[in-house]
Motif scaffolding. Structure first.
Motif, PDB file in Angstrom:
ATOM      1  N   THR B  75       0.841  -1.203   0.000  1.00 46.00           N
ATOM      2  CA  THR B  75       0.000   0.000   0.000  1.00 46.00           C
ATOM      3  C   THR B  75       0.872   1.247   0.000  1.00 46.00           C
ATOM      4  OG1 THR B  75      -1.568  -1.272   1.295  1.00 46.00           O
ATOM      5  CG2 THR B  75      -1.957   1.085   1.156  1.00 46.00           C
ATOM      6  N   GLY B  77       0.604   5.558   0.460  1.00 43.99           N
ATOM      7  CA  GLY B  77      -0.084   6.825   0.631  1.00 43.99           C
ATOM      8  C   GLY B  77       0.576   7.814  -0.302  1.00 43.99           C
ATOM      9  N   ALA B  78       1.568   8.528   0.220  1.00 38.84           N
ATOM     10  CA  ALA B  78       2.314   9.457  -0.625  1.00 38.84           C
ATOM     11  C   ALA B  78       3.774   9.050  -0.780  1.00 38.84           C
ATOM     12  CB  ALA B  78       2.223  10.863  -0.040  1.00 38.84           C
ATOM     13  N   GLY B  79       4.155   7.971  -0.106  1.00 39.26           N
ATOM     14  CA  GLY B  79       5.539   7.508  -0.241  1.00 39.26           C
ATOM     15  C   GLY B  79       6.572   8.443   0.353  1.00 39.26           C
ATOM     16  N   THR B  80       6.224   9.077   1.479  1.00 38.19           N
ATOM     17  CA  THR B  80       7.214   9.944   2.130  1.00 38.19           C
ATOM     18  C   THR B  80       7.885   9.253   3.315  1.00 38.19           C
ATOM     19  OG1 THR B  80       5.690  10.970   3.709  1.00 38.19           O
ATOM     20  CG2 THR B  80       5.828  11.972   1.512  1.00 38.19           C
ATOM     21  N   THR B 140       5.951  16.294   7.143  1.00 38.87           N
ATOM     22  CA  THR B 140       5.587  16.172   5.721  1.00 38.87           C
ATOM     23  C   THR B 140       4.096  16.476   5.498  1.00 38.87           C
ATOM     24  OG1 THR B 140       5.395  13.811   6.207  1.00 38.87           O
ATOM     25  CG2 THR B 140       7.370  14.529   5.030  1.00 38.87           C
ATOM     26  N   THR B 145      -0.011  11.510   3.483  1.00 32.10           N
ATOM     27  CA  THR B 145      -1.420  11.182   3.713  1.00 32.10           C
ATOM     28  C   THR B 145      -1.655  10.807   5.181  1.00 32.10           C
ATOM     29  OG1 THR B 145      -1.183   8.801   3.307  1.00 32.10           O
ATOM     30  CG2 THR B 145      -1.557  10.220   1.377  1.00 32.10           C
ATOM     31  N   SER B 154       4.909   8.141  13.410  1.00 33.09           N
ATOM     32  CA  SER B 154       4.961   7.926  14.850  1.00 33.09           C
ATOM     33  C   SER B 154       4.473   9.122  15.650  1.00 33.09           C
ATOM     34  CB  SER B 154       6.399   7.614  15.249  1.00 33.09           C
ATOM     35  OG  SER B 154       7.235   8.663  14.834  1.00 33.09           O
ATOM     36  N   GLY B 155       4.510  10.281  15.072  1.00 32.78           N
ATOM     37  CA  GLY B 155       4.149  11.488  15.806  1.00 32.78           C
ATOM     38  C   GLY B 155       4.762  12.655  15.081  1.00 32.78           C
TER      39      GLY B 155
HETATM   40  C1  LIG Z   1      11.328  15.202   5.367  1.00 34.13           C
HETATM   41  C2  LIG Z   1      10.557  14.154   6.109  1.00 34.13           C
HETATM   42  C3  LIG Z   1      10.009  14.482   7.343  1.00 34.13           C
HETATM   43  C4  LIG Z   1       9.264  13.534   8.059  1.00 34.13           C
HETATM   44  N1  LIG Z   1       8.749  13.861   9.293  1.00 34.13           N
HETATM   45  C5  LIG Z   1       8.034  12.929   9.974  1.00 34.13           C
HETATM   46  C6  LIG Z   1       7.453  13.246  11.237  1.00 34.13           C
HETATM   47  O1  LIG Z   1       7.533  14.369  11.721  1.00 34.13           O
HETATM   48  N2  LIG Z   1       6.772  12.281  11.893  1.00 34.13           N
HETATM   49  C7  LIG Z   1       6.586  11.038  11.366  1.00 34.13           C
HETATM   50  O2  LIG Z   1       5.928  10.222  11.994  1.00 34.13           O
HETATM   51  N3  LIG Z   1       7.100  10.722  10.164  1.00 34.13           N
HETATM   52  C8  LIG Z   1       7.806  11.629   9.461  1.00 34.13           C
HETATM   53  N4  LIG Z   1       8.310  11.302   8.232  1.00 34.13           N
HETATM   54  C9  LIG Z   1       7.943  10.014   7.640  1.00 34.13           C
HETATM   55  C10 LIG Z   1       6.666  10.122   6.771  1.00 34.13           C
HETATM   56  O3  LIG Z   1       6.698  11.319   6.024  1.00 34.13           O
HETATM   57  C11 LIG Z   1       5.391  10.157   7.579  1.00 34.13           C
HETATM   58  O4  LIG Z   1       5.268   9.065   8.417  1.00 34.13           O
HETATM   59  C12 LIG Z   1       4.173  10.266   6.669  1.00 34.13           C
HETATM   60  O5  LIG Z   1       3.062  10.579   7.465  1.00 34.13           O
HETATM   61  C13 LIG Z   1       3.902   9.028   5.858  1.00 34.13           C
HETATM   62  O6  LIG Z   1       2.775   9.288   5.035  1.00 34.13           O
HETATM   63  P1  LIG Z   1       2.756   8.809   3.530  1.00 34.13           P
HETATM   64  O7  LIG Z   1       1.396   9.099   2.990  1.00 34.13           O
HETATM   65  O8  LIG Z   1       3.875   9.357   2.792  1.00 34.13           O
HETATM   66  O9  LIG Z   1       2.923   7.247   3.753  1.00 34.13           O
HETATM   67  P2  LIG Z   1       3.688   6.183   2.889  1.00 34.13           P
HETATM   68  O10 LIG Z   1       5.142   6.447   2.919  1.00 34.13           O
HETATM   69  O11 LIG Z   1       3.049   6.095   1.565  1.00 34.13           O
HETATM   70  O12 LIG Z   1       3.349   4.882   3.719  1.00 34.13           O
HETATM   71  C14 LIG Z   1       3.875   4.654   4.965  1.00 34.13           C
HETATM   72  C15 LIG Z   1       3.566   3.208   5.375  1.00 34.13           C
HETATM   73  O13 LIG Z   1       2.187   3.079   5.602  1.00 34.13           O
HETATM   74  C16 LIG Z   1       1.615   2.103   4.750  1.00 34.13           C
HETATM   75  N5  LIG Z   1       0.301   2.592   4.378  1.00 34.13           N
HETATM   76  C17 LIG Z   1       0.009   3.776   3.776  1.00 34.13           C
HETATM   77  N6  LIG Z   1      -1.318   3.923   3.680  1.00 34.13           N
HETATM   78  C18 LIG Z   1      -1.896   2.832   4.240  1.00 34.13           C
HETATM   79  C19 LIG Z   1      -3.227   2.407   4.451  1.00 34.13           C
HETATM   80  N7  LIG Z   1      -4.271   3.156   4.080  1.00 34.13           N
HETATM   81  N8  LIG Z   1      -3.454   1.206   5.034  1.00 34.13           N
HETATM   82  C20 LIG Z   1      -2.423   0.449   5.429  1.00 34.13           C
HETATM   83  N9  LIG Z   1      -1.130   0.812   5.260  1.00 34.13           N
HETATM   84  C21 LIG Z   1      -0.870   1.977   4.674  1.00 34.13           C
HETATM   85  C22 LIG Z   1       2.574   1.931   3.617  1.00 34.13           C
HETATM   86  O14 LIG Z   1       2.508   0.665   3.082  1.00 34.13           O
HETATM   87  C23 LIG Z   1       3.883   2.199   4.308  1.00 34.13           C
HETATM   88  O15 LIG Z   1       4.318   1.031   4.927  1.00 34.13           O
HETATM   89  C24 LIG Z   1       9.077  12.236   7.512  1.00 34.13           C
HETATM   90  C25 LIG Z   1       9.618  11.921   6.288  1.00 34.13           C
HETATM   91  C26 LIG Z   1      10.351  12.862   5.571  1.00 34.13           C
HETATM   92  C27 LIG Z   1      10.907  12.483   4.257  1.00 34.13           C
END
Ligand SMILES: Cc1cc2nc3c(=O)[nH]c(=O)nc-3n(C[C@H](O)[C@H](O)[C@H](O)COP(=O)(O)OP(=O)(O)OC[C@H]3O[C@@H](n4cnc5c(N)ncnc54)[C@H](O)[C@@H]3O)c2cc1C
Ligand SMILES: Cc1cc2nc3c(=O)[nH]c(=O)nc-3n(C[C@H](O)[C@H](O)[C@H](O)COP(=O)(O)OP(=O)(O)OC[C@H]3O[C@@H](n4cnc5c(N)ncnc54)[C@H](O)[C@@H]3O)c2cc1C
Lengths: 465, 465
Positions: B75, B77-80, B140, B145, B154-155
């Motif tokens: 899965t 979301g936005a891959g961040t 992010t 997402t 995590s927070g």
């Molecule tokens: C510059 C930077 C700053 C960041 N700061 C923080 C921060 O302050 N706190 C923090 O916690 N993280 C941080 N992160 C990590 C990340 O950005 C966050 O956790 C973000 O919220 C992940 O959202 P995403 O949509 O990009 O998830 P994704 O990267 O797309 O997915 C994250 C994980 O969740 C799974 N997933 C996504 N959607 C679903 C769904 N609907 N059901 C089941 N599984 C799912 C995916 O398979 C993957 O394993 C940071 C990353 C970067 C690059």
């Protein structure tokens, strides 16, 4: 410098004046009688007349006139204070603020209000305008004023989250009128707030208040029952330590408080029931119930879902000093103490005090945040026998490390940390050079060398008839 | 059980499918490359096709179809994410949630939303409807997402007040679809939330989310400068411990982070400047400035009043993992650690780590609440040399008592507390019997006896070409 009461009263006769004996007497009293010690000393105290200004300009006129005629002025909100705070020890003018009760402005996170506004009216206005409410209120929410809360109170419902009233950020701005030949209007923020907050109106009259707001929720009010005291205390602490669970109240009642003193709760508990009273945000209920399941305890009442024939009314009206009120009504010999059980010794200290004093002293605890830590304020119920025994109980608390704010004293210092607040004293020198504001309440003003070795007795107190 | 990718893809061809090589490659990647260790191991990883369902029913169809054809589903979301969380180690289907982004209901204190909604869009909807916002978000916020935050994060910004995402009360309800022959729809609250939150999508797909809200304010964003590190750290701690001062962020940057890596801040600081980044509620500014005056420190920037020619943008985009991003851009050899400095040893531990490692490891601290106490999360900047040295640094932290969540690993266990989460594993057995969801991320599933004595290497990982 003999007060010319008649001249002052006459000069103010175009204002709303009350000098009917019965009502002046009742407006000269507060809830001092919770303390048998104060009851004995203050019962006769009465002012000469009551004036109820409608505007800040009228407040200024009262102060200027009384200054000219050397008449003491004791400010009154609703007179729900417990330390004889609002009682005119030397008689004189009672400045009643009931006519200055407007809510002036409401913004996201803050409100500007006149001092005589009742806490409940303030909340009603903020809720209606924008779903907000004040962060904390005394359990006398339904009857007390915001001005009296700031000048005389310390915290209450909400302090489990936001800390005490005088913590940074819990008051934003106070507008204050001085009692000088030409009264001045001052605006206080930041450090200057400490000059007049919790100063019992001894150094200025608060005419406008800016307070922070929090979102108003339909708080779910609950009672949880335990067979043992410690798990009850631990639930209250744990829920406050759960950062994601938003609460407004967490109160612990040692057995048999709930059974003996809470009439409507009685049918639902045993004599041996220790109880926790709670207010939890509705959107935190899932988290709360999860915690409760982890920790054990029986949820016997929730305001949003129960089958009690007679519901208990607001749960916060069982907490803070309402616990004492309810106990008093059933058992007139009951009085109370205000104790600080500081983190991290709080639970250990409470255990010691219970072992030492229960049931002569029953634990009633309020979760309080202090410097970011969850600890307990105790408003212990005491079965009063003699003043000597009361003093001994207090001394033993202090010796064990539990600070006491003695509610059996009518001075700022004795009800507080037994030290002079230099900021309040310095400001009184400036703002009340004749010492006419609420005389007898600040020892440092009357007797800078007072040793605190016995109860202070204001030398100029009205004589009992 | 060989995956029949082509069959699955064909069966799903009426859905929104993307199988263009360049875009499938880019949608197979996240921010794993922050770690030189993961960069080396995961750079080649790529899925076979991307499908973007528009409804829960379509999600079910994808899962059912891939189940039938034994195709792994990862899965997105936005891959961040930073741990390679969203990377399809075995290839297969990428389930992209961008089309499920609706904000469904907003109530006082809570919101119901689809997983693909960007954090910033969620906040915008809540602010517009009722002046509310989510309690916390990853830095992010602009690109990530809510589903990814819950499954992978995590927070973040707000955790200084509300604690971590998985603390009781910070998630209210999750709706989850399983990957079985007949996928089921489950609703989780309470203890059951732990099954799928922070499970990297290894045991179910979150299709609906109910989150608590807090009031939205025009947070005042600030930078405060210090010549020494300790007072900077102490300000961040002190402001978080002031119960009456409402904050959303308190970040500490050891020198020379601000000068070396923050381009727009650079003109306003020296190389030796230690800096604190803050978000404070506007109605708490009087309290904050009072505290600042007590503690010292120079306010060099505030968002609501400054004369900076080029403003820095949101201060939170300097904090959390954005600090690492900014450092990386200037100095590509930089990577990072995630450290827990637990109360009450937090400051002492930080001091020790600084003495040991600075400037090879620079302290970047985030104030975090944990079980009611203010402590620090470290997202330390590390000048990377070799994997051996990185492991040694980690080991020395752990030996000193500073827990490490290793961001140089792609499994749940190694990035966490190095233990199996039994709730997640048990639920995976139920919800993903074929082990097709995000394979290779849960060691306990693949190799229950793994000893954690070296980095786990998923045996079925795609071979690098
Ligand atoms: C510059 C930077 C700053 C960041 N700061 C923080 C921060 O302050 N706190 C923090 O916690 N993280 C941080 N992160 C990590 C990340 O950005 C966050 O956790 C973000 O919220 C992940 O959202 P995403 O949509 O990009 O998830 P994704 O990267 O797309 O997915 C994250 C994980 O969740 C799974 N997933 C996504 N959607 C679903 C769904 N609907 N059901 C089941 N599984 C799912 C995916 O398979 C993957 O394993 C940071 C990353 C970067 C690059
Ligand atoms: C049952 C019960 C429960 C209580 N619970 C709490 C509680 O939870 N928390 C708590 O803090 N207190 C509590 N109290 C004490 C008291 O009710 C509160 O402090 C209340 O807020 C006082 O408001 P009031 O309007 O009655 O003030 P008053 O009693 O009228 O005045 C209090 C003091 O403030 C001064 N004052 C009033 N207005 C002004 C003004 N505008 N400018 C300057 N000085 C002024 C008065 O002179 C007096 O010294 C309780 C009391 C009772 C009887």
């Amino acid at each position: 410098m003999k007060p010319n009461v008649a001249a002052a009263r006459d000069a103010l006769s175009h204002l709303e004046i009350d000098d009917k004996e019965v009502s002046v007497r009742s407006k000269s009293r507060d809830f001092f009688w919770y303390s048998p010690v104060l009851k004995e000393r203050l019962d006769h105290v009465v002012g000469d007349f009551v004036v109820a200004p409608k505007t800040e300009a009228e407040v200024i006129e009262v102060l200027k006139t009384c200054y000219a005629h050397d008449v003491p002025v004791t400010t009154r909100g609703a007179g729900t204070g417990n330390y004889g705070q609002a009682m005119p020890l030397e008689g004189g003018c009672i400045l009643h603020l009931k006519n200055m009760a407007a809510v002036k402005e409401i913004h996201p996170g803050r409100v500007i209000v006149e001092p005589g506004c009742l806490l409940k009216d303030l909340d009603a206005a903020c809720i209606e305008q924008s779903g907000q409410e004040i962060r904390m209120y005394s359990s006398t929410w339904a009857t007390a004023t915001i001005g009296g809360f700031i000048a005389g109170g310390s915290g209450g419902v909400g302090s489990c989250t936001w800390g005490s009233l005088r913590d940074l950020g819990n008051i934003i701005r106070l507008r204050v009128v001085t009692m000088e030949e030409e009264p001045r209007i001052l605006e206080f923020t930041g450090e200057a707030l400490a000059r007049v907050s919790h100063a019992y109106g001894t150094n200025g009259i608060i005419t406008e208040i800016e307070m922070p707001l929090a979102p108003a929720y339909d708080w779910v009010e609950m009672f949880v029952a335990y067979d043992d005291f410690t798990p009850a205390m631990e639930l209250a602490e744990a829920v406050a330590n759960e950062d994601g669970i938003l609460i407004k109240l967490a109160t612990v009642f040692e057995a048999p408080i709930a059974h003996a003193y809470f009439q409507r709760v009685k049918p639902h508990v045993e004599e041996g029931t220790h109880m926790v009273g709670l207010m939890v945000a509705p959107h935190s209920m899932d988290g709360f119930l999860t915690l409760l399941a982890r920790m054990g305890g029986t949820l016997i009442y929730r305001s949003d879902d129960n089958d009690w024939e007679r519901t208990p009314g607001p749960v916060f009206e069982y907490g803070w000093n309402h616990t004492t009120l309810r106990a008093l009504k059933v058992e007139p010999s009951i009085t109370y103490l205000q104790v600080r059980y500081g983190y991290p010794q709080h639970k250990e200290l409470i255990g010691k005090m219970r072992a030492e004093f229960s049931p002569e002293v029953l634990q009633h605890l309020e979760v309080l945040r202090e410097q970011g830590k969850v600890m307990f304020a105790g408003l212990s119920l005491v079965k009063f026998t003699t003043e000597e025994r009361l003093d001994e109980i207090i001394r033993m608390h202090e010796e064990a490390g539990a600070m006491i704010f003695n509610p059996h004293r009518y001075t700022l210092e004795e009800g507080g940390r037994q030290t002079v607040d230099d900021r309040q004293l310095a400001f009184k020198r400036e703002a009340d050079p004749k010492g006419l504001l609420n005389p007898g309440k600040m020892i440092a003003w009357d007797d800078p060398n007072w040793a605190f070795d016995r109860m202070y007795a204001y030398p100029k107190m009205q004589a009992a008839e």
